[in-house]
Design an enzyme around this catalytic site. Sequence first.
Site: not given
Length: 321
Positions: A213, A231-232, A211, A282, A140
């Site tokens: 989500f 995308h996971d 938390g 993955q 990022w």
Amino acid sequence: MFTACELGVFDLLLESGDPLSLDVIAARLGTSTTGMERLLDACVGLKLLAVELTQQGALYRNTEISNIYLTKSSPKSQYHIMMYYSNTVYLCWHYLTDAVREGRNQYERAFGISSKDPFGAMYRSEEEMLKFLAGQNSIWGICGRDVLAAFDLSSFTRIYDLGGGGGALARECVSLYPNCTVTIYDLPKVVQVAKERFVPPEEHRIAFHEGDFFKDSIPEADLYILSKILHDWDDDKCGQLLAKVHKACRPGGGVLLVESLLKEDRSGPVETQLYSVNMLVQTEGKERTPAEYSKLLAAAGFREVQVKRTGKLYDAVLGRK
């Protein structure tokens, strides 16, 4: 590239300020000369190093790209993500054939950890979690501003960054939009590390919410950022999460997806195609086309879906409630 990073080749050459010989590099880094010579020459071939033949022999120096991205001290350093790829991702790719046969991630074979909880595997130790979070932050650092500036988000003042990790995207967000506040919503152990290591306490525009989500409630906000989250997961899990986000979202608010987008005909970009293979080894997810993300958003109730390609690795999709 991974090995040269891990051994400190690029850092040594940056710190020296002058080109160095094979013997000096090998001695200072505690390696064999035969191994180091082949590594350095391969890095020259990859244009990560340059070599000059002098009367004293070959002298090696970093190229500009290595100084910027592969040295630890550079503001745009990708060293941490390289180490994560080297020590975790690369090992999963060893079992790509099994992943294709079975259609699932390979944590069980690579690390002896259940493949049913990808993030339990990614965060299997504090060291591993730190590597992952620092790696995401480094991405990022070079891509964050582009995806946040793809749309004018200045009207959204209360923002939740779901799965915000180490907080680099949140920091870019409050820098770009000074009137907003960003709450990083992540697992308790991730929030703890982010507070201790990555987000300075004097940054009052960034808050935290501990938390899961998927299991816990999502508070009301104007905008929800999901960067590299969907995308996971498979379509069902994405649909569940987006429906929760839509329910929590204020009327007129929205959701910003930050993902690497495939072309509609899936013919590229090659980086995104390879990322999708990486998702196979993955995670439980995949990379998608703009139409696929638009369909997921529409099914959850979002409208006026807009797509912006940034010309870099990650793109932006905005949906409104």
